[in-house]
Enzyme design. Structure first.
Site, PDB file in Angstrom:
ATOM      1  N   VAL A 261       0.825   4.622   2.460  1.00 26.46           N
ATOM      2  CA  VAL A 261       1.323   5.230   3.700  1.00 26.46           C
ATOM      3  C   VAL A 261       2.059   4.184   4.538  1.00 26.46           C
ATOM      4  O   VAL A 261       3.076   4.476   5.168  1.00 26.46           O
ATOM      5  CB  VAL A 261       0.165   5.865   4.511  1.00 26.46           C
ATOM      6  CG1 VAL A 261       0.659   6.392   5.853  1.00 26.46           C
ATOM      7  CG2 VAL A 261      -0.500   6.982   3.716  1.00 26.46           C
ATOM      8  N   CYS A 262       1.564   2.958   4.520  1.00 26.79           N
ATOM      9  CA  CYS A 262       2.112   1.889   5.362  1.00 26.79           C
ATOM     10  C   CYS A 262       3.626   1.699   5.229  1.00 26.79           C
ATOM     11  O   CYS A 262       4.324   1.635   6.248  1.00 26.79           O
ATOM     12  CB  CYS A 262       1.382   0.577   5.101  1.00 26.79           C
ATOM     13  SG  CYS A 262      -0.389   0.662   5.387  1.00 26.79           S
ATOM     14  N   PRO A 263       4.177   1.617   4.010  1.00 29.02           N
ATOM     15  CA  PRO A 263       5.622   1.395   3.935  1.00 29.02           C
ATOM     16  C   PRO A 263       6.434   2.551   4.520  1.00 29.02           C
ATOM     17  O   PRO A 263       7.522   2.339   5.045  1.00 29.02           O
ATOM     18  CB  PRO A 263       5.902   1.213   2.440  1.00 29.02           C
ATOM     19  CG  PRO A 263       4.693   1.658   1.721  1.00 29.02           C
ATOM     20  CD  PRO A 263       3.548   1.590   2.680  1.00 29.02           C
TER      21      PRO A 263
ATOM     22  N   LEU B 119       6.361   1.897   8.343  1.00 24.06           N
ATOM     23  CA  LEU B 119       7.150   0.729   8.731  1.00 24.06           C
ATOM     24  C   LEU B 119       8.642   0.983   8.540  1.00 24.06           C
ATOM     25  O   LEU B 119       9.466   0.530   9.346  1.00 24.06           O
ATOM     26  CB  LEU B 119       6.688  -0.506   7.960  1.00 24.06           C
ATOM     27  CG  LEU B 119       5.222  -0.909   8.189  1.00 24.06           C
ATOM     28  CD1 LEU B 119       4.897  -2.175   7.404  1.00 24.06           C
ATOM     29  CD2 LEU B 119       4.898  -1.075   9.650  1.00 24.06           C
TER      30      LEU B 119
ATOM     31  N   SER C 105       0.845  -1.191   0.000  1.00 23.27           N
ATOM     32  CA  SER C 105       0.000   0.000   0.000  1.00 23.27           C
ATOM     33  C   SER C 105       0.884   1.246   0.000  1.00 23.27           C
ATOM     34  O   SER C 105       2.038   1.167  -0.408  1.00 23.27           O
ATOM     35  CB  SER C 105      -0.961  -0.035   1.193  1.00 23.27           C
ATOM     36  OG  SER C 105      -0.224  -0.129   2.391  1.00 23.27           O
TER      37      SER C 105
END
Length: 187
Positions: free
Chosen positions: A46-48, A51, A44
């Site tokens: 924003v997720c990376p 993380l 996806s």
């Protein structure tokens, strides 16, 4: 209903960590500080970035005695595929938990039932397996690991110094407050 002060509910899951599949349970959160970071989905947008930010601060978090766990409703197989194909995710050394049964996401009250995905929830858990902080963001709002580090430091300070509290914008080394009758109305 607030999860603050509640013990993490039992679960067992498969995870991906440093090239291996591993088993993880609620018991892994005991005996150390833990950060559990829920996110909507692998592959996806924003997720990376979130993380990767956690990974960039992973050493600082470990120096605080905190282990990091990321969780999405994807499987551990998908975590490995994302790790192998993304430059940002390929850096991750912490445990990436798969929650395809959505049990963990439900336990932490971050499951968007309609979408079948976890909301952006971050939890700091003390060495007794008790939740000390909760942060939940809307899907388009990313989180910041520097803020998380300060929250952990405050939670650790309060645990080690019963009767003291950390005021807004508290940073390690700053003054704390000791709630008492003498302090009422003077802040």
């Amino acid at each position: 209903m607030s999860l603050i002060g509640k013990e993490v509910q039992p679960f067992q899951a498969k995870a991906f960590k440093q090239g291996e599949f591993v088993d993880v349970s609620h018991e892994d959160f005991k005996g150390q500080w833990s950060v559990v970071c829920f996110y909507p989905a692998d592959f996806s947008f924003v997720c990376p970035t979130e993380l990767e930010d956690l990974q960039n601060n992973y050493e600082a978090l470990k120096e605080l005695g905190a282990e990091v766990y990321s969780v999405s409703t994807d499987t551990h197989f998908v975590h490995k595929g994302w790790h192998d194909s993304s430059e940002k995710i390929g850096k991750i050394e912490y445990t990436m938990i798969g929650d395809p049964s959505q049990t963990i996401s439900r336990n932490f009250d971050v499951l968007n039932e309609e979408a079948g995905l976890a909301d952006r929830g971050t939890f700091v858990i003390d060495p007794d397996g008790v939740i000390q902080t909760v942060e939940i963001n809307a899907g388009g709002i990313g989180r910041d690991a520097d803020t998380l580090i300060n929250k952990i430091k405050a939670a650790q300070y309060v645990r080690q110094n019963p009767g003291e509290v950390c005021p807004a914008k508290w940073e390690e080394g700053n003054d704390t407050l000791t709630p008492s009758l003498d302090l009422v109305g003077k802040i």
